[in-house]
Write a protein that holds these residues in place. Structure first.
Motif, PDB file in Angstrom:
ATOM      1  N   ALA A   8      61.106 -12.744  25.861  1.00 44.52           N
ATOM      2  CA  ALA A   8      60.947 -11.826  24.734  1.00 44.52           C
ATOM      3  C   ALA A   8      60.461 -10.485  25.257  1.00 44.52           C
ATOM      4  O   ALA A   8      59.775 -10.411  26.282  1.00 44.52           O
ATOM      5  N   ARG A  95      69.081  -8.407  23.179  1.00 49.90           N
ATOM      6  CA  ARG A  95      69.179  -9.528  22.235  1.00 49.90           C
ATOM      7  C   ARG A  95      70.493 -10.280  22.412  1.00 49.90           C
ATOM      8  O   ARG A  95      70.549 -11.502  22.241  1.00 49.90           O
ATOM      9  N   ARG A 100      64.664 -12.483  22.787  1.00 53.83           N
ATOM     10  CA  ARG A 100      64.132 -11.960  21.529  1.00 53.83           C
ATOM     11  C   ARG A 100      63.469 -10.598  21.737  1.00 53.83           C
ATOM     12  O   ARG A 100      62.869 -10.350  22.780  1.00 53.83           O
ATOM     13  N   CYS A 101      63.578  -9.735  20.742  1.00 58.36           N
ATOM     14  CA  CYS A 101      62.983  -8.402  20.798  1.00 58.36           C
ATOM     15  C   CYS A 101      62.140  -8.157  19.553  1.00 58.36           C
ATOM     16  O   CYS A 101      62.563  -8.472  18.435  1.00 58.36           O
ATOM     17  N   TYR A 102      60.963  -7.584  19.777  1.00 54.46           N
ATOM     18  CA  TYR A 102      60.027  -7.321  18.687  1.00 54.46           C
ATOM     19  C   TYR A 102      59.497  -5.894  18.790  1.00 54.46           C
ATOM     20  O   TYR A 102      59.244  -5.396  19.888  1.00 54.46           O
ATOM     21  N   ASP A 126      63.881  -8.979  16.070  1.00 56.96           N
ATOM     22  CA  ASP A 126      63.580 -10.313  15.548  1.00 56.96           C
ATOM     23  C   ASP A 126      62.311 -10.314  14.712  1.00 56.96           C
ATOM     24  O   ASP A 126      62.063 -11.257  13.957  1.00 56.96           O
ATOM     25  N   GLY A 127      61.508  -9.285  14.844  1.00 54.17           N
ATOM     26  CA  GLY A 127      60.281  -9.163  14.069  1.00 54.17           C
ATOM     27  C   GLY A 127      59.616  -7.834  14.362  1.00 54.17           C
ATOM     28  O   GLY A 127      59.948  -7.155  15.338  1.00 54.17           O
TER      29      GLY A 127
END
Length: 200
Positions: A8, A95, A100-102, A126-127
């Motif tokens: 991530a 991604r 995952r990327c936030y 993702d968030g």
């Protein structure tokens, strides 16, 4: 070389993915001068931790300086944001490789709402982790531990990218892989970081 390929990536916003529109500082100084601007910045700090509404903080600063301008007119400068679309394309590329990327950013409630309503981050991440929602701001260690609890990955499998050396050092102290980004380098600088970690 990184210890491992991250699972991530936490992306800072200002200085990494976005910037304030040109002229914002001059507009605020024009309203009340340099002391007024510094007072605004100082008043914003508790708002970044979610301790106060930014509109209320701005209204108090205006009252202290005897300025008749509305809080809304002052706050408008915080809504003038330029997104780096090339940087967002890199987020999509990461991604696309299953990582995952936030978004991990210090913001008060007003600017958070602007970013959610007007900017396309929900489509690319993702968030989103806003400091005012977490009740703690970078570089406090509790900011990073709160994000890690939500991401549910071992700390060493998370990469953090920020343009603040203090934030990067704090993230490393918690155990994250963390890299300092130079805003002048733009998307090409981000791409170099991502290649180093085998993310693009």
């Amino acid at each position: 070389m990184p210890v491992c390929r991250p699972g991530a990536v936490l992306w800072d916003a200002d200085g990494v993915l976005q910037a304030a529109a040109p002229g914002w500082r001059e507009r605020l100084v024009g309203i009340g001068g340099e002391d007024f601007l510094q007072d605004l910045f100082d008043a914003e700090k508790p708002c970044l931790r979610g301790e106060s509404r930014f509109e209320d903080a701005v209204a108090r600063v205006l009252a202290r300086h005897g300025i008749q301008t509305s809080a809304g007119d002052v706050m408008a400068s915080w809504a003038e944001i330029v997104v780096d679309t090339a940087a967002l394309s890199l987020v999509d590329e990461v991604r696309g490789r299953g990582v995952r990327c936030y978004l991990a950013t210090n913001q008060q409630d007003y600017r958070r709402d602007v970013m959610r309503a007007r900017l396309p981050y929900a489509e690319h991440f993702d968030g989103e982790f806003y400091s005012c929602d977490l009740g703690v701001a970078k570089p406090e260690a509790r900011y990073f531990t709160a994000v890690l609890d939500a991401v549910e990955l071992p700390v060493g499998q998370v990469l953090f990218i920020d343009d603040s050396g203090r934030n990067v050092n704090a993230a490393r102290a918690v155990g994250l892989q963390a890299v300092l980004h130079d805003p002048i380098a733009g998307a090409s600088g981000l791409a170099a970081i991502l290649r180093r970690y085998d993310l693009i």
